[in-house]
Write a protein that holds these residues in place. Structure first.
Motif, PDB file in Angstrom:
ATOM      1  N   ARG A   1       3.133   4.701  13.687  1.00  0.00           N
ATOM      2  CA  ARG A   1       3.876   4.174  12.539  1.00  0.00           C
ATOM      3  C   ARG A   1       4.767   2.974  12.855  1.00  0.00           C
TER       4      ARG A   1
ATOM      5  N   TRP B   1       3.836   0.121  10.515  1.00  0.00           N
ATOM      6  CA  TRP B   1       4.323   0.488   9.178  1.00  0.00           C
ATOM      7  C   TRP B   1       5.821   0.209   9.081  1.00  0.00           C
TER       8      TRP B   1
ATOM      9  N   GLU C   1       6.600  -3.472   8.811  1.00  0.00           N
ATOM     10  CA  GLU C   1       6.273  -4.007   7.493  1.00  0.00           C
ATOM     11  C   GLU C   1       7.379  -3.718   6.472  1.00  0.00           C
TER      12      GLU C   1
ATOM     13  N   SER D   1       6.818  -0.479  -0.647  1.00  0.00           N
ATOM     14  CA  SER D   1       5.606  -0.995  -0.016  1.00  0.00           C
ATOM     15  C   SER D   1       4.935  -1.966  -0.962  1.00  0.00           C
TER      16      SER D   1
END
Length: 182
Positions: free
Chosen positions: A58, A61, A64, A88
């Motif tokens: 992760r 992730w 981001e 997201s």
């Protein structure tokens, strides 16, 4: 992990009043964030993941979610992360969807039903217009009544329904798409 967007409030947790701080997540929070996330997997109510995820899987992730428009925030008390909320990219990072984001929320089991999720979500809703997010989308299993109720109480509307789209332990599960124009 210092943020200029810190928010603080007091919550009644059991018989105690606790100071809760909402702040931007830092990479050192990732194990706690994933601990909360992984605790939800066996319940089969909040995520389509069926096995625990690792910190290493992760990291990208997490990275981001370090932008102004797609942040990851944590709620903490006494230095312990007790919940998190993130935005997201919706579907893909295509320009036409830039003002729409998907919201995700997770609270540690022992801190649920104390208003933590509501405060995290409300803070993120209030934040969105300042960074150009005009629409929020939430994807929630149809049997996740607490999350559906919370979103509806915060002004989300049902925009879509995908019957039996997920299978968890041999049980077909529906997906409800909720949206909120800001």
């Amino acid at each position: 992990c210092v943020s200029t967007s810190d928010l603080c409030f007091v919550a009644a947790i059991g018989d105690a009043l606790m100071d809760i701080r909402i702040r931007e997540a830092c990479e050192e929070d990732l194990p706690a964030i994933l601990g909360i996330y992984n605790a939800s997997i066996p319940e089969r109510i909040a995520t389509a993941d069926t096995q625990p995820v690792t910190v290493e899987s992760r990291r990208e992730w997490f990275r981001e979610h370090t932008t102004r428009t797609h942040p990851l925030w944590v709620a903490e008390t006494d230095g312990q992360v007790i919940g998190w909320v993130s935005l997201s990219h919706f579907i893909h990072e295509r320009p036409a969807y830039a003002s729409t984001a998907e919201i995700s929320l997770y609270v540690a089991p022992e801190y649920r039903h104390q208003g933590i999720g509501r405060r995290l979500t409300r803070a993120l809703i209030d934040y969105c217009p300042g960074v150009g997010i005009k629409t929020l989308v939430a994807l929630i299993f149809g049997h996740n009544e607490p999350s559906l109720r919370l979103c509806e109480q915060l002004g989300f509307e049902r925009w879509g329904f995908l019957p039996g789209i997920a299978e968890l332990d041999g049980v077909s599960r529906d997906l409800v798409i909720l949206g909120k124009k800001l």
